[in-house]
Design a protein around this motif. Structure first.
Motif, PDB file in Angstrom:
ATOM      1  N   ALA A  18       0.810  -1.221   0.000  1.00  0.00           N
ATOM      2  CA  ALA A  18       0.000   0.000   0.000  1.00  0.00           C
ATOM      3  C   ALA A  18       0.842   1.268   0.000  1.00  0.00           C
ATOM      4  O   ALA A  18       0.307   2.361   0.078  1.00  0.00           O
ATOM      5  N   SER A  19       2.141   1.116  -0.103  1.00  0.00           N
ATOM      6  CA  SER A  19       3.026   2.282  -0.106  1.00  0.00           C
ATOM      7  C   SER A  19       2.687   3.201  -1.276  1.00  0.00           C
ATOM      8  O   SER A  19       2.580   2.755  -2.420  1.00  0.00           O
ATOM      9  N   GLY A  20       2.458   4.460  -0.986  1.00  0.00           N
ATOM     10  CA  GLY A  20       2.142   5.430  -2.037  1.00  0.00           C
ATOM     11  C   GLY A  20       0.693   5.420  -2.481  1.00  0.00           C
ATOM     12  O   GLY A  20       0.297   6.218  -3.322  1.00  0.00           O
ATOM     13  N   MET A  21      -0.121   4.521  -1.941  1.00  0.00           N
ATOM     14  CA  MET A  21      -1.522   4.411  -2.342  1.00  0.00           C
ATOM     15  C   MET A  21      -2.399   5.254  -1.421  1.00  0.00           C
ATOM     16  O   MET A  21      -2.214   5.229  -0.206  1.00  0.00           O
ATOM     17  N   GLN A  22      -3.302   6.003  -1.991  1.00  0.00           N
ATOM     18  CA  GLN A  22      -4.270   6.774  -1.215  1.00  0.00           C
ATOM     19  C   GLN A  22      -5.636   6.522  -1.817  1.00  0.00           C
ATOM     20  O   GLN A  22      -6.011   7.161  -2.799  1.00  0.00           O
ATOM     21  N   GLU A  23      -6.349   5.570  -1.225  1.00  0.00           N
ATOM     22  CA  GLU A  23      -7.638   5.174  -1.786  1.00  0.00           C
ATOM     23  C   GLU A  23      -8.620   4.859  -0.659  1.00  0.00           C
ATOM     24  O   GLU A  23      -8.217   4.523   0.460  1.00  0.00           O
ATOM     25  N   VAL A  24      -9.895   4.939  -0.990  1.00  0.00           N
ATOM     26  CA  VAL A  24     -10.944   4.553  -0.046  1.00  0.00           C
ATOM     27  C   VAL A  24     -11.764   3.437  -0.689  1.00  0.00           C
ATOM     28  O   VAL A  24     -12.302   3.600  -1.791  1.00  0.00           O
ATOM     29  N   PHE A  25     -11.809   2.299   0.001  1.00  0.00           N
ATOM     30  CA  PHE A  25     -12.581   1.150  -0.454  1.00  0.00           C
ATOM     31  C   PHE A  25     -13.868   1.091   0.368  1.00  0.00           C
ATOM     32  O   PHE A  25     -13.823   0.888   1.580  1.00  0.00           O
ATOM     33  N   GLN A  26     -15.009   1.286  -0.282  1.00  0.00           N
ATOM     34  CA  GLN A  26     -16.301   1.214   0.400  1.00  0.00           C
ATOM     35  C   GLN A  26     -16.881  -0.181   0.201  1.00  0.00           C
ATOM     36  O   GLN A  26     -16.934  -0.677  -0.921  1.00  0.00           O
ATOM     37  N   ASP A  31     -25.341  -8.619   4.084  1.00  0.00           N
ATOM     38  CA  ASP A  31     -25.657  -9.352   5.311  1.00  0.00           C
ATOM     39  C   ASP A  31     -24.981  -8.748   6.538  1.00  0.00           C
ATOM     40  O   ASP A  31     -25.030  -9.313   7.614  1.00  0.00           O
ATOM     41  N   ALA A  32     -24.296  -7.585   6.379  1.00  0.00           N
ATOM     42  CA  ALA A  32     -23.519  -7.104   7.520  1.00  0.00           C
ATOM     43  C   ALA A  32     -23.311  -5.594   7.571  1.00  0.00           C
ATOM     44  O   ALA A  32     -22.471  -5.119   8.311  1.00  0.00           O
ATOM     45  N   GLY A  33     -24.052  -4.820   6.773  1.00  0.00           N
ATOM     46  CA  GLY A  33     -23.900  -3.373   6.867  1.00  0.00           C
ATOM     47  C   GLY A  33     -22.769  -2.812   6.016  1.00  0.00           C
ATOM     48  O   GLY A  33     -22.243  -3.488   5.134  1.00  0.00           O
ATOM     49  N   ASP A  34     -22.428  -1.570   6.289  1.00  0.00           N
ATOM     50  CA  ASP A  34     -21.467  -0.828   5.472  1.00  0.00           C
ATOM     51  C   ASP A  34     -20.187  -0.529   6.245  1.00  0.00           C
ATOM     52  O   ASP A  34     -20.243  -0.143   7.419  1.00  0.00           O
ATOM     53  N   TYR A  35     -19.065  -0.691   5.565  1.00  0.00           N
ATOM     54  CA  TYR A  35     -17.754  -0.371   6.134  1.00  0.00           C
ATOM     55  C   TYR A  35     -16.909   0.252   5.035  1.00  0.00           C
ATOM     56  O   TYR A  35     -17.111  -0.035   3.867  1.00  0.00           O
ATOM     57  N   TYR A  36     -15.958   1.079   5.433  1.00  0.00           N
ATOM     58  CA  TYR A  36     -14.994   1.539   4.438  1.00  0.00           C
ATOM     59  C   TYR A  36     -13.583   1.489   5.007  1.00  0.00           C
ATOM     60  O   TYR A  36     -13.369   1.617   6.203  1.00  0.00           O
ATOM     61  N   LEU A  37     -12.652   1.222   4.097  1.00  0.00           N
ATOM     62  CA  LEU A  37     -11.238   1.127   4.435  1.00  0.00           C
ATOM     63  C   LEU A  37     -10.527   2.316   3.816  1.00  0.00           C
ATOM     64  O   LEU A  37     -10.691   2.585   2.626  1.00  0.00           O
ATOM     65  N   VAL A  38      -9.764   3.021   4.623  1.00  0.00           N
ATOM     66  CA  VAL A  38      -8.968   4.134   4.131  1.00  0.00           C
ATOM     67  C   VAL A  38      -7.512   3.683   4.095  1.00  0.00           C
ATOM     68  O   VAL A  38      -6.926   3.370   5.134  1.00  0.00           O
ATOM     69  N   VAL A  39      -6.966   3.582   2.886  1.00  0.00           N
ATOM     70  CA  VAL A  39      -5.568   3.210   2.703  1.00  0.00           C
ATOM     71  C   VAL A  39      -4.812   4.487   2.357  1.00  0.00           C
ATOM     72  O   VAL A  39      -5.144   5.162   1.390  1.00  0.00           O
ATOM     73  N   ASP A  40      -3.821   4.813   3.187  1.00  0.00           N
ATOM     74  CA  ASP A  40      -3.083   6.057   2.993  1.00  0.00           C
ATOM     75  C   ASP A  40      -1.589   5.797   3.170  1.00  0.00           C
ATOM     76  O   ASP A  40      -1.098   5.745   4.292  1.00  0.00           O
ATOM     77  N   ASP A  41      -0.910   5.591   2.039  1.00  0.00           N
ATOM     78  CA  ASP A  41       0.537   5.418   2.021  1.00  0.00           C
ATOM     79  C   ASP A  41       1.043   4.435   3.079  1.00  0.00           C
ATOM     80  O   ASP A  41       1.865   4.780   3.933  1.00  0.00           O
TER      81      ASP A  41
END
Length: 103
Positions: A18-26, A31-41
């Motif tokens: 994930a080095s250098g990556m800045q993304e948000v995965f929604q 069956d389990a609701g909503d989550y998001y992952l913030v990947v930031d370098d």
């Protein structure tokens, strides 16, 4: 989505990939609701709920996510067969197995 599954994501996160990556995965789990992952370098934050402007949104069951993460389910196959729906930067979804490699 159980906390155990979220913890596994954190345990499996490959900061180097994930080095250098800045993304948000929604994630929208039917069956389990909503989550998001913030990947930031090379860092990862996991949040419950919806992000205002995710890089990619993925809709699936939590079992499908587990299968994709473990390599038992091919992400492209899941997408083609409708088990996984994606909007936004769909190619980012292919990075998930690199960001969270199986042990």
């Amino acid at each position: 989505m159980s906390d155990a599954t979220i913890d596994k994501l954190k345990d499996r996160f490959d900061a180097e990939a994930a080095s250098g990556m800045q993304e948000v995965f929604q994630f929208h789990f039917n069956d389990a609701g909503d989550y998001y992952l913030v990947v930031d370098d090379g860092t990862l934050e996991v949040h419950e709920g919806e992000h205002d402007d995710p890089s990619v949104s993925l809709s699936m069951s939590s079992d499908t996510l587990k299968g994709v993460m473990s390599g038992e389910i091919n992400g492209m196959t899941a997408f083609m067969t409708g088990k996984l729906k994606a909007t936004g930067n769909v190619m980012l979804a292919t990075q998930l197995s690199h960001l969270f490699p199986g042990h």
